[in-house]
Design an enzyme around this catalytic site. Sequence first.
Site, mmCIF file in Angstrom:
data_model
loop_
_atom_site.group_PDB
_atom_site.id
_atom_site.type_symbol
_atom_site.label_atom_id
_atom_site.label_comp_id
_atom_site.label_asym_id
_atom_site.label_seq_id
_atom_site.Cartn_x
_atom_site.Cartn_y
_atom_site.Cartn_z
ATOM 1 N N ARG A 218 -2.846 7.856 -13.789
ATOM 2 C CA ARG A 218 -4.032 8.717 -13.667
ATOM 3 C C ARG A 218 -3.778 10.119 -14.190
ATOM 4 O O ARG A 218 -4.718 10.838 -14.517
ATOM 5 C CB ARG A 218 -4.557 8.714 -12.235
ATOM 6 C CG ARG A 218 -5.258 7.382 -11.921
ATOM 7 C CD ARG A 218 -5.639 7.283 -10.497
ATOM 8 N NE ARG A 218 -4.420 7.063 -9.725
ATOM 9 C CZ ARG A 218 -4.370 6.447 -8.564
ATOM 10 N NH1 ARG A 218 -5.469 6.017 -8.007
ATOM 11 N NH2 ARG A 218 -3.233 6.280 -7.934
ATOM 12 N N GLU B 263 10.039 4.847 -1.199
ATOM 13 C CA GLU B 263 10.324 4.349 0.142
ATOM 14 C C GLU B 263 10.678 2.867 0.128
ATOM 15 O O GLU B 263 11.308 2.366 1.041
ATOM 16 C CB GLU B 263 9.150 4.627 1.084
ATOM 17 C CG GLU B 263 7.851 3.959 0.681
ATOM 18 C CD GLU B 263 6.716 4.338 1.597
ATOM 19 O OE1 GLU B 263 6.543 3.642 2.606
ATOM 20 O OE2 GLU B 263 6.015 5.322 1.302
#
Length: 184
Positions: free
Chosen positions: A72, A109
Site C-alpha cells: 500500500r 511476531e
Amino acid sequence: MTQSPAVAGLEDALALIADVPDFPEPGVLFKDITPLLADHTALALVVEALAAPARDTTGTPVVDKVLGMESRGFILGAPVALALGVGFVPVRKAGKLPRPTYAVSYALEYGEATLEVHRDALEPGERVLLVDDVLATGGTAKATIDLVEKCGASVHAVAMLMELGFLPGRETIGSVPLTTLLTV
C-alpha cells in the site's frame, strides 16, 4: 510525533477509512483504506498531507525521492512523488526486484521478513521521504531506513496515513521525523 498540518477537509477524508471487525481473523479491527482511495477529493487531500513533511516553509520539495513500502506504500507513495515532482522508488519483498539489490531482514511476531531495494535506486547523499499506510511495530519502516542508509542516502522523514498508537512503531524508528495523519 508530528501530526499532519491542518488541511481543510482532511478530517472528512480520513473518516472514509472503514472499520472491518474480525478481519483477517477474530478480534482484529481492520482499517480499510479503499473507500478513501476511491474518492478523488479525499485521495488528493491525503496525498498533499503526506507530501507536506517533504516541503520547506515555502512549499519547495526538500527530498530527491519518495520510497513506498510494499504494497500500500506504492499506492500512496507514487502520487506523493508526483505531487513533489520527484522520483518514486518501490521497496519490495525479497525476490521481486529483477536487478541487484540491497536486502534487510527483520523480525515479525510470527517469523522474519526481508525487504529489498535496487542497489542503484538511490544516489549517495540523496534525501528521501518514506511513505506507507500503517505504522504498527515499525519493523517495515526501520528496515526501509536501513536500506536507504545502505544506498548512502538519508531519510528526511517518514509519512504514514495511520499509526497504531498502542504499538511501539515510533520507538522502533527512533529519531527520524514522523508525520501521521491519523492515530488509532
